[in-house]
Design an enzyme around this catalytic site. Structure first.
Site, PDB file in Angstrom:
ATOM      1  N   LYS A  54      -3.386  -1.237  -8.708  1.00  0.00           N
ATOM      2  CA  LYS A  54      -3.687  -0.631  -7.636  1.00  0.00           C
ATOM      3  C   LYS A  54      -5.089  -0.121  -7.508  1.00  0.00           C
ATOM      4  O   LYS A  54      -5.816  -0.151  -6.968  1.00  0.00           O
ATOM      5  CB  LYS A  54      -2.722   0.462  -7.204  1.00  0.00           C
ATOM      6  CG  LYS A  54      -1.286   0.152  -6.829  1.00  0.00           C
ATOM      7  CD  LYS A  54      -0.472   1.192  -6.969  1.00  0.00           C
ATOM      8  CE  LYS A  54       0.915   0.738  -6.771  1.00  0.00           C
ATOM      9  NZ  LYS A  54       2.068   1.875  -6.773  1.00  0.00           N
ATOM     10  N   GLN A  98       2.739   8.078  -8.903  1.00  0.00           N
ATOM     11  CA  GLN A  98       3.294   6.758  -9.153  1.00  0.00           C
ATOM     12  C   GLN A  98       4.689   7.223  -9.536  1.00  0.00           C
ATOM     13  O   GLN A  98       5.303   8.240 -10.327  1.00  0.00           O
ATOM     14  CB  GLN A  98       2.955   5.965 -10.223  1.00  0.00           C
ATOM     15  CG  GLN A  98       3.476   4.664 -10.569  1.00  0.00           C
ATOM     16  CD  GLN A  98       3.451   3.656  -9.642  1.00  0.00           C
ATOM     17  OE1 GLN A  98       2.675   3.490  -8.933  1.00  0.00           O
ATOM     18  NE2 GLN A  98       4.553   2.983  -9.629  1.00  0.00           N
ATOM     19  N   ASP A 124       1.211   6.839   0.597  1.00  0.00           N
ATOM     20  CA  ASP A 124       2.416   6.060   0.393  1.00  0.00           C
ATOM     21  C   ASP A 124       3.278   6.444   1.529  1.00  0.00           C
ATOM     22  O   ASP A 124       4.559   5.537   1.451  1.00  0.00           O
ATOM     23  CB  ASP A 124       3.000   6.549  -1.032  1.00  0.00           C
ATOM     24  CG  ASP A 124       2.934   5.655  -1.943  1.00  0.00           C
ATOM     25  OD1 ASP A 124       3.127   4.548  -1.733  1.00  0.00           O
ATOM     26  OD2 ASP A 124       3.525   6.107  -3.284  1.00  0.00           O
TER      27      ASP A 124
END
Ligand code: NAP
Length: 316
Positions: A54, A98, A124
Site C-alpha cells: 500500500k 491495518q 477504508d
C-alpha cells in the site's frame, strides 16, 4: 470452457496511471500532495507485506504515504491517541489502520479504533457513518475490496443490472458491502454464509459469484453455472501439502512452487472452476491489486473533498 482471466494487476496499473496526473494537479493547486497514513501495530508478517504494498503504491502515484508503527506492546490508548493526532493532522487525508490488531489490545479494539477515525479520512470505509451512508446509497468512502470488485466488473464490461449475484461471506469489510454495491447496481443478490443450506445449489443459480470466505478452494465446479463470472476475493496461505495437492494436479507449476517454498497463496475458488466459469479473477493478481488501487482512489477523493471543504463526492 476455459474462463477469461480478469486481470486485476493490469487494471490496477491502468488506474494508478489515471490517478498520478490528478495527484500532480492536486499538488500544484494546493501546494501539497494527498496524504495517506497507514497505522501498523505489531509485527504480523502478512500485515507487513500488505502495508508495504500500500505504501509503495501510494508513493508511486505521488502521495505522501507515511507508515505509523506501534509495537505489539502498545496499549489501546496509545493507538487511539495516534489516530486522534492523525485526525487533526491537516496534511493527512486518509487514515488506514491495518487489521488484524494484536489480540492483546482486547476483543473490541478494532471497533473502537475504526470508530475513532474521522469519517472524512476513513479511506477504508469502515466507520459507522460511512457504512450507514453506503446502506442508504448516499455518497461515501466505500470499502476498498468490494469497490475494487465493482470497478473490475465495470471495466471488464460485465453486466450487473438484472443479473443474479451470489456473495459467499457476510463480513463487514467484504461480504456485506459487496452485496450492497451489487444491489445498488440492480443485481438480484443472495448473501450466503456458513449456515447456508446446500450452498453449491444456491451459488449455481448465480450469473456472478463473489467468494469472500477464507477457505482455500471451497468454491468448486459444483458451485458455478457454466459461463458465470467468478470473483475470488479469498487470500489464503496454504502450508499443508494435502491441501496444496487437492488444489493443483501433479505437474502443475504452482504445486512445484509450493514444494519449493513450503507455502502457496490461493483463493477461495478451486482452480478447476476455470473449466466452467466464463470469467474468473486469479489469485494472486485479481482482487488484491484492485483493493490497493481503490485505496489510492479513495485517498484522492478524500483529499479533494477535504481541500474543497466539502463532502466526499459520489464514487462508483
Ligand atoms: P471473515 O470475516 O472471516 O468472513 C468469512 C465469511 O465466510 C463469513 O461470513 C463466514 O460465515 C463465511 N464462511 C466461512 N466458512 C464458510 C463455509 N464453509 N461456507 C460458507 N460460508 C462460509 O473473512 P473476510 O475478512 O470477509 O475475508 C474473506 C477472505 O477474503 C479471506 O481469505 C481474506 O484473506 C480475503 N480478503 C482479501 C482481500 C483482498 O484484497 N483480496 C481483502 C479482504 C479480505 P459466517 O458469517 O456464518 O461465519
Amino acid at each position: 470452457m476455459i474462463a477469461r482471466k480478469l486481470d486485476g494487476q493490469a487494471l490496477a496499473e491502468t488506474i494508478r496511471g489515471e490517478i498520478a496526473p490528478q495527484v500532480a494537479a492536486f499538488q500544484t493547486r494546493y501546494g501539497r500532495p494527498p496524504g495517506l497514513a497507514i497505522v501498523l501495530v505489531g509485527d504480523n508478517p502478512a500485515s507487513e507485506v500488505y502495508v508495504r504494498g500500500k505504501l509503495k503504491s501510494g508513493r508511486a502515484v505521488g502521495f505522501r504515504a507515511d507508515l505509523e508503527r506501534l509495537p505489539a506492546t502498545a496499549s489501546l490508548e496509545d493507538l487511539l491517541g495516534l489516530v486522534a493526532r492523525l485526525n487533526l493532522n491537516t496534511d493527512i487525508d486518509g487514515i488506514l489502520v491495518q487489521a488484524p490488531l494484536p489480540k492483546g489490545l482486547g476483543p473490541d479494539a478494532e471497533t473502537r479504533v475504526f470508530d475513532a477515525i474521522a469519517p472524512e479520512k476513513d479511506v477504508d470505509g469502515f466507520t459507522p457513518g460511512n457504512v450507514g451512508r453506503l446502506v442508504q446509497g448516499r455518497p461515501s468512502l466505500v470499502p476498498c475490496t468490494p469497490l475494487g470488485v465493482i470497478e473490475l466488473l465495470t471495466r471488464e464490461h460485465i453486466a450487473v443490472a438484472g443479473k443474479r449475484a451470489c456473495v459467499i461471506g457476510r463480513s463487514d469489510i467484504v461480504g456485506k458491502p459487496m452485496a450492497l454495491l451489487l444491489m445498488q447496481r440492480d443485481a438480484t443478490v443472495t448473501i450466503c454464509h456458513s449456515k447456508t443450506v446446500d450452498l453449491p445449489a444456491v451459488s449455481r443459480e448465480a450469473d456472478i459469484v463473489v467468494a469472500a470466505i477464507g477457505k482455500p478452494g471451497l468454491v468448486t465446479k459444483e458451485f458455478v453455472k457454466p459461463g458465470a463470472t467468478v470473483i475470488d476475493v479469498g487470500m489464503n496461505k496454504v502450508t499443508d501439502p494435502e491441501v496444496a495437492a487437492s488444489l493443483f494436479a501433479e505437474g502443475h507449476p504452482r504445486l512445484a512452487k509450493f514444494r519449493e517454498n513450503g507455502s502457496v497463496l490461493v483463493g477461495d475458488v478451486h482452480p478447476e472452476v476455470a473449466d466452467v466459469a466464463g470469467a474468473l479473477t486469479p489469485v494472486p493478481g485479481g482482487v488484491g491489486p484492485m483493493t490497493i488501487a481503490m485505496l489510492m482512489t479513495n485517498t484522492l477523493r478524500a483529499a479533494k473533498a477535504r481541500a474543497a471543504g466539502g463532502h466526499v463526492p459520489a464514487g462508483r
